[in-house]
Design an enzyme around this catalytic site. Sequence first.
Site, mmCIF file in Angstrom:
data_model
loop_
_atom_site.group_PDB
_atom_site.id
_atom_site.type_symbol
_atom_site.label_atom_id
_atom_site.label_comp_id
_atom_site.label_asym_id
_atom_site.label_seq_id
_atom_site.Cartn_x
_atom_site.Cartn_y
_atom_site.Cartn_z
ATOM 1 C CE1 TYR A 22 45.582 -26.249 21.900
ATOM 2 C CE2 TYR A 22 47.498 -24.971 21.217
ATOM 3 C CZ TYR A 22 46.872 -26.184 21.395
ATOM 4 O OH TYR A 22 47.521 -27.359 21.072
ATOM 5 C CD GLN A 35 37.497 -19.104 19.649
ATOM 6 O OE1 GLN A 35 38.693 -19.306 19.872
ATOM 7 N NE2 GLN A 35 37.086 -18.363 18.632
#
Length: 294
Positions: A197, A109
């Site tokens: 993120y 990720q």
Amino acid sequence: MDSTKPLKRVAMVTGANRGLGLSVVRLLCKRFDGDVYLTSRNEERGKEAVKELQKEGLDPKFHQLDTTSMESIDRIKKHFLEHYGGIDVLVDNAGIAYKVKSTVPFGEQATNTIANNFYGRYNVYRTLFPIVKPHGRIVEVGGRSGARILNAINPDLAARFRSPEITEEKLVELVNEFVRDAKEGKHLERGWDTTAYSFVKTCILLLTWIYARHLKDDPREDILINVCCPNACQTDMTGWIGRKTADEGAEIMLYLALLPPNAETPQGQLLLDDKEQVEWRDKDNYTVIGPPLY
């Protein structure tokens, strides 16, 4: 390009085939005095988005842009130089997000999020920044979580981010450290946060601030670069959870894109969706420091 004709103004939005990107293209088509380019990695989806806006009576243009490909970025740079002599408005919105329940390993990720949301934007910055015209506006799409992360990570790491001496190169070093530690499964042990993120949003805040600092010595007149937090909006990326529609969230992006000539401020700032500026670099907790200026 015909040098005898006055150059038409032009705006471009990255990652614009859906969500906030599509919404800000819609708003720019209604209020920007010039051509508006919807760009996306996937050409078919981008052209379908253009058709959607044409049904609304709008007239956006399309150009393919994969922000992770230098060849693609160089190609769009050549296009804007040849047809417009540069860029007047750049809204840098492209990015990806893993769902909260994703089972993809964190190292993967982190790698993919950094590649798309940081290096993709960084390469757009580095390549297109030199062709932004005088009175140009650059808008980064970030979030308030990027400011909060600095209070969640190891204080020594946070101090490196907050350093007034930070450069692009030092920021890239920090980004690469994060990816390395995430791949090794040691990101928590070494003081990082648990979300790639939000970490990228911190990096976008810093990159915006660094480029605003560069502009102090830039011969081009009246270029402003800022980052905004549209807040959670009802888009595919958020799972359609949010208190605002995408068009409502895109208003802050439009506001920064259309700041009036010679505005001087905001410059290098984080603005929330209500247009209030935020002090985030030197405070223990970010604080609102002023009302909208226009």
